[in-house]
Scaffold this motif. Structure first.
Motif, PDB file in Angstrom:
ATOM      1  N   ASN A  18       0.799  -1.036  -0.043  1.00  0.00           N
ATOM      2  CA  ASN A  18      -0.040   0.002   0.121  1.00  0.00           C
ATOM      3  C   ASN A  18       0.907   1.276   0.103  1.00  0.00           C
ATOM      4  O   ASN A  18       0.636   2.165  -0.772  1.00  0.00           O
ATOM      5  N   PHE A  22       1.300   1.427  -4.189  1.00  0.00           N
ATOM      6  CA  PHE A  22       0.264   2.377  -4.516  1.00  0.00           C
ATOM      7  C   PHE A  22       0.346   3.632  -4.442  1.00  0.00           C
ATOM      8  O   PHE A  22      -0.300   4.453  -4.956  1.00  0.00           O
ATOM      9  N   ASN A  23       1.053   4.230  -3.268  1.00  0.00           N
ATOM     10  CA  ASN A  23       1.021   5.463  -2.843  1.00  0.00           C
ATOM     11  C   ASN A  23       2.527   6.134  -3.061  1.00  0.00           C
ATOM     12  O   ASN A  23       2.636   7.315  -2.693  1.00  0.00           O
ATOM     13  N   ASP A  24       3.521   5.483  -3.588  1.00  0.00           N
ATOM     14  CA  ASP A  24       4.761   5.922  -4.136  1.00  0.00           C
ATOM     15  C   ASP A  24       5.279   6.748  -2.778  1.00  0.00           C
ATOM     16  O   ASP A  24       6.137   7.523  -2.896  1.00  0.00           O
ATOM     17  N   SER A  79      -6.634   2.687  -1.641  1.00  0.00           N
ATOM     18  CA  SER A  79      -5.478   2.666  -2.680  1.00  0.00           C
ATOM     19  C   SER A  79      -5.599   1.655  -3.931  1.00  0.00           C
ATOM     20  O   SER A  79      -5.043   2.102  -5.019  1.00  0.00           O
ATOM     21  N   LYS A  82      -8.131   3.063  -6.457  1.00  0.00           N
ATOM     22  CA  LYS A  82      -7.912   3.853  -7.214  1.00  0.00           C
ATOM     23  C   LYS A  82      -6.806   3.692  -8.161  1.00  0.00           C
ATOM     24  O   LYS A  82      -6.874   4.176  -9.289  1.00  0.00           O
ATOM     25  N   TRP A  83      -5.724   2.963  -7.774  1.00  0.00           N
ATOM     26  CA  TRP A  83      -4.500   2.467  -8.605  1.00  0.00           C
ATOM     27  C   TRP A  83      -5.456   1.723 -10.042  1.00  0.00           C
ATOM     28  O   TRP A  83      -4.845   1.775 -11.033  1.00  0.00           O
ATOM     29  N   GLU A  86      -7.197   4.053 -12.385  1.00  0.00           N
ATOM     30  CA  GLU A  86      -6.095   4.627 -13.157  1.00  0.00           C
ATOM     31  C   GLU A  86      -5.499   3.902 -14.760  1.00  0.00           C
ATOM     32  O   GLU A  86      -5.040   4.711 -15.274  1.00  0.00           O
ATOM     33  N   ARG A  87      -5.138   2.661 -14.418  1.00  0.00           N
ATOM     34  CA  ARG A  87      -4.545   2.047 -15.268  1.00  0.00           C
ATOM     35  C   ARG A  87      -5.358   1.282 -16.154  1.00  0.00           C
ATOM     36  O   ARG A  87      -6.531   0.929 -16.498  1.00  0.00           O
TER      37      ARG A  87
END
Length: 87
Positions: A18, A22-24, A79, A82-83, A86-87
C-alpha cells in the motif's frame, strides 16, 4: 508454522504494498520488523489461548484492509481501487 502466521504476514505485505506500490511512499523498514515480531507473538499466543488468537489475526487482517492505519495514507482497499481505475 502457526495458523495465525499467514494472516499476520499478509498484513505486513499489504501495508508495504500500500505504501510503496500504490502510494509511492518510501519503504518504512519498521513494518517488516514489526510484522516479524507480531508473527512470533501470535504464534506464542496460539499456544497460550488457542484458536482465539487465529480469529484475532483474521480480524486484524480485515481491519487493516479497510481502515486507514496512517491518516495520511489511504487504506489498502481505497488505494487498490484508485490504482486499478487509473490503469
Amino acid at each position: 508454522m502457526a495458523e495465525s502466521t499467514g494472516p499476520i504476514l499478509a498484513i505486513g505485505a499489504m501495508t508495504v504494498a500500500n505504501r510503496v506500490v500504490f502510494n509511492d511512499e518510501p519503504m518504512d523498514w519498521k513494518v517488516p520488523i514489526g510484522t516479524a515480531i507480531a508473527a512470533v507473538l501470535f504464534a506464542g499466543a496460539e499456544r497460550a489461548v488457542g484458536r482465539s488468537a487465529v480469529y484475532v489475526a483474521y480480524l486484524a487482517l480485515v481491519t487493516v484492509a479497510f481502515a486507514r492505519v496512517d491518516p495520511s495514507v489511504p487504506a489498502p482497499a481505497e488505494s487498490a481501487l484508485k490504482w486499478f481505475n487509473e490503469r
